[in-house]
Design an enzyme around this catalytic site. Structure first.
Site, short mmCIF file in Angstrom:
data_model
loop_
_atom_site.label_atom_id
_atom_site.label_comp_id
_atom_site.label_asym_id
_atom_site.label_seq_id
_atom_site.Cartn_x
_atom_site.Cartn_y
_atom_site.Cartn_z
N ARG A 15 37.52 42.92 33.55
CA ARG A 15 36.74 41.95 33.94
C ARG A 15 35.48 42.10 33.04
O ARG A 15 35.13 41.11 32.11
CB ARG A 15 36.29 42.19 35.37
CG ARG A 15 35.63 40.77 35.90
CD ARG A 15 34.13 40.67 35.63
NE ARG A 15 33.28 41.82 35.95
CZ ARG A 15 31.92 41.95 35.51
NH1 ARG A 15 31.45 41.02 34.55
NH2 ARG A 15 31.42 43.15 35.82
N ASP A 16 34.47 42.98 33.06
CA ASP A 16 33.55 42.81 31.99
C ASP A 16 34.08 43.37 30.72
O ASP A 16 33.72 42.34 29.71
CB ASP A 16 32.61 44.42 32.37
CG ASP A 16 31.30 43.94 31.93
OD1 ASP A 16 30.24 44.26 32.63
OD2 ASP A 16 30.96 43.48 31.20
N HIS A 19 34.63 39.97 28.39
CA HIS A 19 33.59 39.59 27.62
C HIS A 19 33.70 40.00 26.06
O HIS A 19 33.72 39.20 25.11
CB HIS A 19 32.22 39.96 27.98
CG HIS A 19 31.71 39.36 29.41
ND1 HIS A 19 31.43 38.05 29.55
CD2 HIS A 19 31.17 40.18 30.47
CE1 HIS A 19 30.92 38.05 30.52
NE2 HIS A 19 30.84 38.81 31.34
N SER A 169 22.55 44.84 34.16
CA SER A 169 23.23 43.79 33.12
C SER A 169 22.74 43.97 31.83
O SER A 169 23.52 43.41 30.95
CB SER A 169 23.23 42.35 33.94
OG SER A 169 23.06 42.60 35.18
N HIS A 196 26.25 50.05 38.24
CA HIS A 196 26.92 49.44 37.21
C HIS A 196 26.10 49.42 35.78
O HIS A 196 24.95 48.76 35.80
CB HIS A 196 27.22 47.83 37.43
CG HIS A 196 27.93 47.06 36.47
ND1 HIS A 196 29.26 46.78 36.21
CD2 HIS A 196 27.26 46.31 35.45
CE1 HIS A 196 29.61 46.05 35.03
NE2 HIS A 196 28.51 45.86 34.64
N HIS A 198 25.36 49.24 31.50
CA HIS A 198 25.56 48.98 30.17
C HIS A 198 24.96 49.76 29.07
O HIS A 198 24.00 50.63 29.57
CB HIS A 198 25.21 47.34 29.99
CG HIS A 198 25.97 46.31 30.29
ND1 HIS A 198 27.23 46.07 29.72
CD2 HIS A 198 26.35 45.88 31.54
CE1 HIS A 198 27.89 44.96 30.53
NE2 HIS A 198 27.53 44.95 31.54
N TYR A 287 20.40 39.72 28.64
CA TYR A 287 21.56 39.83 29.20
C TYR A 287 22.92 40.23 28.45
O TYR A 287 22.93 39.38 27.42
CB TYR A 287 21.91 38.24 30.03
CG TYR A 287 22.93 38.36 30.99
CD1 TYR A 287 23.88 37.39 30.95
CD2 TYR A 287 22.68 38.99 32.25
CE1 TYR A 287 24.96 37.13 31.95
CE2 TYR A 287 23.58 38.68 33.45
CZ TYR A 287 24.79 38.00 33.30
OH TYR A 287 25.44 37.69 34.13
#
Ligand SMILES: C[C@H](O)CC(=O)C(=O)O
Ligand SMILES: [Mn+2]
Length: 338
Positions: A15-16, A19, A169, A196, A198, A287
Site C-alpha cells: 500500500r505505502d 506510491h 506522513s 507509522h 517515514h 507530505y
C-alpha cells in the site's frame, strides 16, 4: 505464547510501497509478496492504492491493476494474516469498503488529516457494522501539538476505532516528537496505539522505537522500506531490532528478510536511499507522497525539487492537494522568469 511484550507489525509494502512504484504492482507481484509476508508470520498485510481504496485517479496516479484484482490476488494466498485496506474519507466510499470486505478484507485503516478525525465518523461506524477491525490513522501528525493529536484520537475512539495510529506522513518528526505525540494519545485513549513512520530524515526506525517506548504496540513497516518519499521503517530490520530489544513480533526474521531481498528489491524502481529531495520532505514538513509529483513538476519547469518542497511545506499543504504542486512550480518558475 512468549512472555515477551508483543508488538503487532503491519506491513504496508503493498500500500505505502505502491506510491514508490507509481501504483504499478501486478497481481503476480502482489500474490508473491503477500504469500511471503503471510508465511513469515506478518499479522497485518495492507493492500490498496497508495492513497487507499479508489485512489487510482489523475490526482493521485493511476494503478495498473484494479483494486478488485489486487485484493483477490492477496486474499487468495493469505492464510494466517489479516488482509487490511486503507480508506481516506472523500476518496473511497461505502461501496468501495463493501467490495473490499467481499474480497476478504478483515481490517480497515481510516486515514484523515490530523485535524479532521471528525470526517471519519461514518466510515468507522460502517467498518464496525461490516465486522471489520477499524484503525483510526492521523496523517501529518507533526503539524500539530501532542495535545491536539490526543484530542483527535479521542474522536476516533468515540466513533468506535479499535486502534489509533499517529502517522508521521512527512517523515518530519524527531524521536522526541514521536514520543510526545504517542504518549499523549496513549494517555488519552483506552485502545491500543500505533505509529507509522517515514524515513525522510533517516529516523524511521528510531522514531518507531521511541513510539514503542511511549506505549505504542502497533508499528508499520515495509520491505526494503519501500514507501512514499524516502520510504517507511524497514520491516525486516525492525523485526531483528525488536528481537534484540526483547520484544516478540511472531515474525520469522529470515523469512521476512527473504521476501524483501528476493521479491521486493528486484521490483523497486529506485533504491530507498535518502537523496536530496526525499530529505527535504522531512526537513520542510511536506507530505511524502508529494515526491514523485514534485520530481515531474521540477522537470517540467526546470526547477530544483527541493525549492518546490520547501514552498509546499511553508504553505502547510496536506494530502489531497497534489494538484497544487504544479501550481507552486509554475509560480516559482514565473518569479524566476524561467
Ligand atoms: C495516503 C497516505 O499515503 C497515508 C500514509 O501512508 C501516510 O500518511 O504516511
Ligand atoms: Mn505513509
Amino acid at each position: 505464547m512468549s512472555d515477551k511484550k508483543h508488538i503487532h507489525l503491519v506491513d504496508t509494502t503493498l500500500r505505502d510501497g505502491s506510491h514508490a512504484v507509481s501504483h504499478q504492482y501486478t497481481t503476480e507481484q502482489i500474490a508473491k509478496i503477500a504469500a511471503g509476508l503471510d508465511e513469515a508470520g506478518v499479522e497485518y498485510i495492507e493492500v490498496s492504492h497508495g492513497d487507499g481504496l479508489a485512489g487510482s485517479s489523475i490526482n493521485y496516479g493511476y494503478s495498473v491493476t484494479s483494486e478488485e484484482e489486487m485484493l483477490k490476488a492477496a486474499n487468495s494466498v493469505i492464510k494466517k494474516g489479516t488482509l487490511t485496506v486503507l480508506l481516506i474519507p472523500g476518496i473511497a466510499t461505502q461501496t468501495d469498503l463493501e467490495m473490499a470486505v467481499k474480497l476478504g478484507a478483515k481490517a480497515v485503516r481510516v486515514a484523515t488529516h490530523v485535524t479532521e478525525a471528525d470526517i471519519s465518523e461514518q466510515h468507522i461506524g460502517m467498518a464496525k457494522r461490516l465486522g471489520l477491525k477499524a484503525f483510526g490513522f492521523l496523517m501529518m501528525s507533526h503539524m500539530v501539538s501532542p495535545e491536539k493529536v490526543a484530542e483527535q484520537a479521542k474522536l476516533f475512539e468515540s466513533y468506535g476505532a479499535d486502534i489509533i495510529y499517529v502517522a508521521d506522513s512527512a517523515g518530519a518528526m524527531l524521536p522526541e516528537d514521536a514520543y510526545n505525540r504517542v504518549s499523549a494519545v496513549v494517555e488519552a485513549v483506552n485502545v491500543p496505539v500505533g505509529f507509522h513512520a517515514h524515513n525522510n530524515m533517516t529516523l524511521a526506525t528510531a522514531n518507531s522505537l521511541a513510539a514503542i517506548e511511549a506505549g505504542a504496540t502497533y508499528i508499520d513497516g515495509t520491505c526494503r522500506g519501500l514507501g512514499a518519499g524516502a520510504g517507511n521503517t524497514q520491516i525486516e530490520a525492525l523485526v531483528g531490532v525488536l528481537e534484540k530489544k526483547g520484544y516478540h513480533t511472531g515474525i520469522d526474521l529470515y523469512k521476512v528478510m527473504d521476501v524483501a531481498e528476493d521479491l521486493v528489491e528486484p521490483i523497486m524502481q529506485r533504491p530507498q536511499v535518502v537523496r536530496n529531495a526525499p530529505f527535504m520532505l522531512g526537513y520542510a514538513g511536506a507530505y511524502s507522497s508529494f515526491l514523485l509529483h514534485t520530481y515531474r513538476a521540477a522537470k517540467k519547469f526546470d526547477l530544483d525539487p527541493r525549492d518546490i518542497l520547501t514552498e509546499l511545506g511553508n504553505r502547510r499543504m496536506v494530502g489531497g492537494q497534489e494538484d497544487m504542486i504544479i501550481d507552486v512550480a509554475y509560480q516559482l518558475a514565473k518569479k524566476r522568469g524561467v
